[in-house]
Design a protein around this motif. Structure first.
Motif: not given
Lengths: 115, 338
Positions: A85-90, A96-109, A112-115
């Protein structure tokens, strides 16, 4: 069976349909053992081609969520577990991130900022 | 409220006892009367009378007793319906059950009495008394007993007042999303009969064309009609989307009927059974119709014009909730309502 399609979703149609059906299973709108409506009815309701729906149904069968039975249609086999379930949502989040121009690494970052 | 429930419970017991007692009584009569006269009846008996009033067909004593399982089948169906509805079948259902039970009993007993009377003390079936006008008082008597049954069914507590059914919770509708509710229901037995009718009609038609059948075309037409009716009314598919409600009939999902959202006042769920509305299929007139594929959960829609449409369908609560949510917060519609 209640399905919701995102009107602004840029992904290919069959992925959107897959997401909509998976969400219906996750949210408990259909339960294991329930039969899904016939593919042609799903297609008419969602305004897509029947082949698109069949492709989504096959994808979900390969995920192990659906079961095809000869003469008895398609029924829900089980709910996705928490990880799936989580995987599908990720995956949705990444799209969604790609739509705003963010790439995978940006999302990971971001995570990490949140954690 | 509690006294009402106790009264309904007591009445239920009396009603079921009455139906059960009547079933037993009539069954005993249907079995005992022929057995008592068995020694005074020819075997085979005269079982059919021609237009002239003379006997022209026979049946064995065993075939004569076939009325007993026929009666038991009718009675068991009626009893099953009466037991199923809790706490009490609606008054309309009760009167229907008592009328059928009373009429069927009188008709079967009357037929049996006429047959025994005509055959009594006759050495051979050809000597059986002629029967013609005697059938008319028998039929009239059966109708009179049926009317008595109707009166008996009207006794007892009336139906609970039709309260405005609760609307139930709404479904949150996200403006950027397109929600669709979809449900289908089919009656496997009706689909089976449809295919049987199709196969029979086709084979009879072919046999007639090739000259193998002696029956001609007359049995083909009703079978073909049964096939068409089955095709239309053995399944239904219902869809609710921001445009409104779409009902698609039959295995082919055609014809399909669309009710725009603006024409719908509200929706709710009700439990209805074929015995409440007089059978399966499309029941009633447009404006207060029920599409009955199977008994149980039904989606009921009231039009802004005042009419109602009920459809037997699974998961009706979700469909009603989505319809009510869409009515409460109509989406910015791209479809123009004329």
């Amino acid at each position: 069976m209640l399905l919701t399609l995102d009107l602004n979703d840029p992904r290919p149609l069959h992925e959107q349909v897959t997401t909509a059906i998976r969400r219906a299973i996750v949210e408990g709108r259909v339960h294991p053992g329930d039969r899904l409506p016939p593919a042609r009815d799903l297609a008419a309701a969602l305004g897509v081609n029947a082949n698109t729906v069949l492709r989504s149904l096959r994808d979900l069968r390969d995920e192990g969520l659906l079961e095809f039975r000869r003469g008895r249609g398609v029924s829900v086999l089980r709910r996705p577990d928490a990880r799936e379930d989580l995987k599908a949502r990720v995956r949705e989040l990444l799209d969604e991130a790609a739509r705003y121009g963010y790439r995978r690494d940006d999302v990971i970052q971001l995570i990490e900022e949140l954690a | 409220m509690n006294a009402q429930a106790t009264r309904e419970h007591a009445y239920r017991r009396r009603f079921l006892l009455l139906l059960g007692g009547w079933t037993v009584l009539v069954s005993v009569a249907l079995v005992v009367v022929p057995l008592v006269f068995r020694n005074r009846l020819p075997d085979p008996l005269a079982g059919h009378w021609g237009p002239s009033g003379r006997p022209d067909g026979t049946m064995s004593f065993a075939a004569f007793m076939f009325v007993v399982p026929v009666w038991l089948l009718i009675a068991m169906c009626c009893l099953g319906m009466a037991v199923r509805d809790r706490p009490l079948p609606r008054r309309a259902t009760r009167t229907r059950l008592t009328t059928v039970l009373a009429w069927a009993a009188a008709f079967l007993l009357g037929t049996q009495a006429l047959t025994i009377g005509a055959n009594l003390d006759k050495g051979h079936w050809t000597q059986a008394s002629p029967l013609s006008w005697q059938v008319i008082p028998m039929l009239a008597g059966a109708i009179a007993v049926g009317a008595l049954g109707w009166l008996v069914g009207r006794l007892g507590p009336g139906d609970p007042p039709d309260t405005e059914p609760p609307t139930g919770p709404l479904i949150h509708v996200d403006p950027g999303k397109r929600p669709v509710w979809l449900s289908t229901v089919s009656a496997p037995w009706a689909i089976g009969l449809t295919f049987v009718a199709f196969a029979s009609a086709l084979s009879l038609a072919v046999a007639t064309l090739l000259g193998w059948s002696t029956w001609g075309w007359s049995p083909v037409a009703p079978l073909a009609l049964a096939f068409l009716v089955g095709l239309l009314l053995s399944a239904v598919s219902v869809r609710v989307d921001p445009g409104g409600l779409t009902v698609s009939y039959g295995l082919l999902r055609w014809p399909s009927r669309r009710v725009p959202l603006a024409r719908i006042g509200r929706a709710w769920v009700d439990r209805r059974y074929p015995s409440d509305i007089g059978g399966w299929g499309y029941r009633g007139l447009p404006g207060s119709a029920t599409i009955m594929i199977r008994g149980g959960e039904c989606l009921v829609v009231r039009y802004t014009s005042g009419g109602e449409l009920a459809i037997s369908i699974d998961d009706a609560a979700t469909g009603a909730a989505l319809l009510n949510a869409l009515i409460a917060h109509p989406p910015p519609s791209k479809e123009r309502v004329s």
